[in-house]
Design a protein around this motif. Structure first.
Motif, PDB file in Angstrom:
ATOM      1  N   THR A   1     -42.104  45.547   5.898  1.00 39.25           N
ATOM      2  CA  THR A   1     -42.897  44.346   5.646  1.00 39.25           C
ATOM      3  C   THR A   1     -44.337  44.612   6.065  1.00 39.25           C
ATOM      4  O   THR A   1     -44.616  44.868   7.231  1.00 39.25           O
ATOM      5  CB  THR A   1     -42.330  43.150   6.425  1.00 39.25           C
ATOM      6  OG1 THR A   1     -41.019  42.862   5.922  1.00 39.25           O
ATOM      7  CG2 THR A   1     -43.208  41.920   6.250  1.00 39.25           C
TER       8      THR A   1
ATOM      9  N   TYR B   1     -40.388  40.835  11.065  1.00 39.02           N
ATOM     10  CA  TYR B   1     -39.783  42.026  10.482  1.00 39.02           C
ATOM     11  C   TYR B   1     -40.365  43.331  11.022  1.00 39.02           C
ATOM     12  O   TYR B   1     -39.972  44.404  10.573  1.00 39.02           O
ATOM     13  CB  TYR B   1     -39.910  41.978   8.960  1.00 39.02           C
ATOM     14  CG  TYR B   1     -39.010  40.929   8.345  1.00 39.02           C
ATOM     15  CD1 TYR B   1     -37.654  41.168   8.189  1.00 39.02           C
ATOM     16  CD2 TYR B   1     -39.514  39.695   7.948  1.00 39.02           C
ATOM     17  CE1 TYR B   1     -36.819  40.206   7.638  1.00 39.02           C
ATOM     18  CE2 TYR B   1     -38.689  38.725   7.399  1.00 39.02           C
ATOM     19  CZ  TYR B   1     -37.345  38.993   7.249  1.00 39.02           C
ATOM     20  OH  TYR B   1     -36.506  38.031   6.712  1.00 39.02           O
TER      21      TYR B   1
ATOM     22  N   ARG C   1     -42.938  43.684   0.873  1.00 38.97           N
ATOM     23  CA  ARG C   1     -42.515  44.990   1.379  1.00 38.97           C
ATOM     24  C   ARG C   1     -43.110  46.120   0.548  1.00 38.97           C
ATOM     25  O   ARG C   1     -43.383  45.960  -0.644  1.00 38.97           O
ATOM     26  CB  ARG C   1     -40.989  45.072   1.405  1.00 38.97           C
ATOM     27  CG  ARG C   1     -40.367  44.061   2.369  1.00 38.97           C
ATOM     28  CD  ARG C   1     -38.851  44.140   2.390  1.00 38.97           C
ATOM     29  NE  ARG C   1     -38.302  43.313   3.465  1.00 38.97           N
ATOM     30  CZ  ARG C   1     -37.979  42.039   3.337  1.00 38.97           C
ATOM     31  NH1 ARG C   1     -38.134  41.437   2.171  1.00 38.97           N
ATOM     32  NH2 ARG C   1     -37.492  41.349   4.361  1.00 38.97           N
TER      33      ARG C   1
ATOM     34  N   ARG D   1     -35.822  35.888  10.471  1.00 37.18           N
ATOM     35  CA  ARG D   1     -35.087  37.051   9.960  1.00 37.18           C
ATOM     36  C   ARG D   1     -33.770  36.622   9.318  1.00 37.18           C
ATOM     37  O   ARG D   1     -33.332  37.215   8.327  1.00 37.18           O
ATOM     38  CB  ARG D   1     -34.837  38.054  11.088  1.00 37.18           C
ATOM     39  CG  ARG D   1     -36.082  38.802  11.538  1.00 37.18           C
ATOM     40  CD  ARG D   1     -35.744  39.938  12.472  1.00 37.18           C
ATOM     41  NE  ARG D   1     -35.236  39.463  13.755  1.00 37.18           N
ATOM     42  CZ  ARG D   1     -36.003  39.151  14.798  1.00 37.18           C
ATOM     43  NH1 ARG D   1     -37.325  39.251  14.696  1.00 37.18           N
ATOM     44  NH2 ARG D   1     -35.474  38.746  15.931  1.00 37.18           N
TER      45      ARG D   1
END
Length: 249
Positions: free
Chosen positions: A209, A143, A203, A180
């Motif tokens: 992230t 991410y 997050r 992802r």
């Protein structure tokens, strides 16, 4: 304290007060300009001071970033602690919290499973984890913005630890794309052949992230498929930790 370290500290403290010329630095330390310049150049390379277009030196971003990373790590662990322990009780397996700190992914918390009393897992709080051969490492990598991922992986020397290791950049990128798409990562014995792991992202308030939570077991205790049954609990814990960090889904 060594003289060189003391001088570096004095220059950093002085730079925080305002622009400092080379002459100012030399006068402060009572040394020749060449000596002051060498110290300043070392501090500049570490981004502890920054040279301006006017030739003066000011406080750099390096120490700010270090303090933010340290505070972020402390806050994350504090917010996540109770949630991680609850997750461990509900799954029965070891739970890890890992965070991207600088150029490394570091274990910042770990809740051991009683099932591992006879078998010691290699993970340790404060130690770095393989960035490409671990579930927490891969889910964080997946991410990151491409430029940041490229920067981190540019220093990696890929090594095949086990037959399941993604030991080159191309195969790793395929794996990251899959992460992802599905939203979680696995470690199918990729660094230690007997260790299985499932991880999901955490997050922050910006939606970035910054960490990962994992559930880990040795294969004789739980297969990878069995660990994946804990994904709903794992995602719920990650959502709660993310919320504590200011993230709104």
């Amino acid at each position: 304290m060594s003289q060189a370290v003391q001088r570096a500290i004095e220059l950093i403290q002085r730079s925080a007060e305002g622009p400092m010329s080379l002459s100012d630095a030399a006068d402060l330390l009572d040394v020749h300009k060449s000596t002051a310049l060498r110290i300043l150049q070392t501090l500049e390379a570490a981004r502890f001071v920054r040279k301006t277009g006017a030739g003066t030196y000011v406080f750099g971003s390096g120490l700010i970033e270090l303090s933010e990373l340290t505070l972020g790590s402390m806050d994350l662990r504090q917010h996540a602690g109770g949630l991680l322990r609850d997750l461990q009780r509900r799954t029965g397996h070891t739970v890890h919290l890992a965070q991207l700190i600088g150029d490394e992914i570091i274990y910042v918390d770990k809740v051991d499973s009683p099932a591992f009393q006879a078998v010691q897992l290699p993970s340790r709080v404060g130690h770095a984890v393989s960035i490409y051969a671990s579930a927490v490492g891969k889910v964080i990598l997946a991410y990151l913005p491409r430029q940041e991922r490229d920067r981190l992986l540019s220093h990696v020397v890929f090594e095949r630890y086990t037959p399941t290791t993604f030991a080159d950049r191309d195969s790793l990128e395929v794996e990251l794309a899959g992460i992802r798409q599905r939203g979680w990562a696995v470690d199918n014995g990729e660094h230690d052949s007997y260790v299985m792991c499932v991880a999901v992202p955490v997050r922050d308030s910006r939606g970035q992230t910054v960490a990962a939570i994992s559930v880990t077991a040795i294969e004789v205790v739980a297969t990878l498929a069995k660990l994946e049954e804990n994904l709903p609990l794992l995602f719920a814990t990650a959502r709660d930790v993310s919320a504590e960090m200011g993230h709104s889904a």
